[in-house]
Scaffold this active site. Structure first.
Site, PDB file in Angstrom:
ATOM      1  N   ASN A  12       0.866  -1.180   0.000  1.00  0.00           N
ATOM      2  CA  ASN A  12       0.000   0.000   0.000  1.00  0.00           C
ATOM      3  C   ASN A  12       0.904   1.232   0.000  1.00  0.00           C
ATOM      4  OD1 ASN A  12      -1.869   1.990   0.444  1.00  0.00           O
ATOM      5  ND2 ASN A  12      -2.420   1.322   2.521  1.00  0.00           N
ATOM      6  N   LYS A  14       0.083   4.223  -0.271  1.00  0.00           N
ATOM      7  CA  LYS A  14      -0.581   5.396   0.330  1.00  0.00           C
ATOM      8  C   LYS A  14      -0.349   6.619  -0.574  1.00  0.00           C
ATOM      9  CE  LYS A  14      -0.169   3.143   4.750  1.00  0.00           C
ATOM     10  NZ  LYS A  14      -0.181   3.233   6.206  1.00  0.00           N
ATOM     11  N   HIS A 102      -9.477   0.735   4.589  1.00  0.00           N
ATOM     12  CA  HIS A 102      -8.202   0.962   5.266  1.00  0.00           C
ATOM     13  C   HIS A 102      -8.437   1.881   6.469  1.00  0.00           C
ATOM     14  CE1 HIS A 102      -4.213   2.399   6.207  1.00  0.00           C
ATOM     15  NE2 HIS A 102      -3.803   1.256   5.696  1.00  0.00           N
ATOM     16  N   GLU A 104      -6.943   4.343   7.597  1.00  0.00           N
ATOM     17  CA  GLU A 104      -6.833   5.791   7.343  1.00  0.00           C
ATOM     18  C   GLU A 104      -8.104   6.321   6.679  1.00  0.00           C
ATOM     19  OE1 GLU A 104      -3.036   5.482   5.375  1.00  0.00           O
ATOM     20  OE2 GLU A 104      -2.251   4.784   7.303  1.00  0.00           O
ATOM     21  N   GLU A 174      -5.424  -5.430  10.213  1.00  0.00           N
ATOM     22  CA  GLU A 174      -4.401  -4.424  10.496  1.00  0.00           C
ATOM     23  C   GLU A 174      -4.747  -3.691  11.787  1.00  0.00           C
ATOM     24  OE1 GLU A 174      -2.277  -2.985   6.733  1.00  0.00           O
ATOM     25  OE2 GLU A 174      -4.212  -1.989   6.726  1.00  0.00           O
ATOM     26  N   GLY A 180       2.145   1.941  10.811  1.00  0.00           N
ATOM     27  CA  GLY A 180       3.055   3.075  10.721  1.00  0.00           C
ATOM     28  C   GLY A 180       3.728   3.441  12.031  1.00  0.00           C
ATOM     29  N   SER A 220       3.282  -2.384  10.378  1.00  0.00           N
ATOM     30  CA  SER A 220       4.718  -2.397  10.667  1.00  0.00           C
ATOM     31  C   SER A 220       5.409  -3.708  10.281  1.00  0.00           C
ATOM     32  CB  SER A 220       4.981  -2.044  12.139  1.00  0.00           C
ATOM     33  OG  SER A 220       4.543  -0.721  12.402  1.00  0.00           O
TER      34      SER A 220
END
Ligand code: PGA
Length: 258
Positions: A12, A14, A102, A104, A174, A180, A220
């Site tokens: 991904n 992003k 996702h 985010e 996730e 991250g 991560s």
């Protein structure tokens, strides 16, 4: 049992890189890499670069399955939905996959379980495969709500897609606290949730879907931690953010290789 599920590694990107030449360089490097021919690799560049990225990839000859994914998709075909792209547009552009849900998108852009389910259904109806993302926040984990949160997200999708649609869904677990942050879930933590997700699918969709659906871990993932995670029986691959922009993504693609 795991042998039947093809190892899947998603990258991904992003909102990176900020040039098409940067995207192209990542695709060139990956396509030329020595990656396990038994693995399926899918990368998701920013929307603006999907068409040239897919056209460029079609000129390359990777020795493994390599596809391009969108990072999100809307639930309608066309109309007054400023800023969105539809599944039909992805089909027309030759894009085979999309992410949905996702964290985010859920936290920064207010996607809900229901809107994520609608996007997921629309993509599947149009013939786009979906990497459907779920996961709990740190507060939710500490409040012992990990499974209720994940199950609520999955249930919204179970309610709107058919049993046969699951053949085109990869679930990405996730944990938000691992994305991250450099704080990867332990293999025991990840295996435990993946196992429970599979049990949920068995109870609420079917035993066949539970056995066949790939459940990948994200948060991560690096070259250093992927091999141990990849030995877990219910972990069928990874969704990788930061490390998908680095050369170590090749090692993650090879996490299951002897
Ligand atoms: P990360 O991101 O690998 O940088 O933690 C994972 C993701 O957001 O999919």
């Amino acid at each position: 049992m795991t042998a039947a599920r093809t190892f899947f590694v998603g990258g991904n990107f992003k909102m990176n890189p900020t040039t098409y030449s940067g995207v192209k360089a990542l695709i060139d490097d990956l396509a030329a890499a020595d990656i396990d021919p038994k693995a399926e690799i899918v990368v998701a560049p920013p929307t603006l670069y999907l068409i040239p990225a897919a056209a460029h990839l079609a000129t390359l000859k990777p020795s493994f399955t390599f596809n391009i994914s969108a990072q999100n998709v809307y639930s309608k075909t066309n109309g007054a939905f400023t800023g969105e792209i539809s599944p039909e547009m992805l089909v027309d552009a030759g894009i085979k996959y999309t992410l949905t849900g996702h964290s985010e998108r859920r936290t920064l852009f207010k996607d809900t379980s229901d809107t994520v389910a609608a996007r997921t259904k629309a993509a599947l109806d149009a013939g786009i495969k979906v990497i459907f993302c779920i996961g709990e926040t740190l507060d939710e984990r500490e409040g012992d709500k990990t499974m209720s949160v994940c199950e609520e997200m999955i249930k919204a999708v179970v309610n709107v897609i058919s049993e046969k649609d699951w053949a085109n869904v990869v679930i990405a677990y996730e944990p938000v606290w691992a994305i991250g942050t450099g704080k990867v879930a332990t293999s025991a933590q990840a295996q435990d949730v993946h196992h429970q997700i599979r049990a949920y699918l068995s109870a609420n969709v079917s035993q066949n879907v539970a056995e066949a659906t790939r459940i990948i871990y994200g948060g991560s993932v690096t070259a250093a931690n992927c091999k141990e995670l990849a030995t877990c029986p219910d972990i069928d691959g990874f969704l990788v953010g930061g490390a998908s922009l680095k050369p170590e993504f090749v090692q993650i693609g090879n996490a299951r290789r002897a």
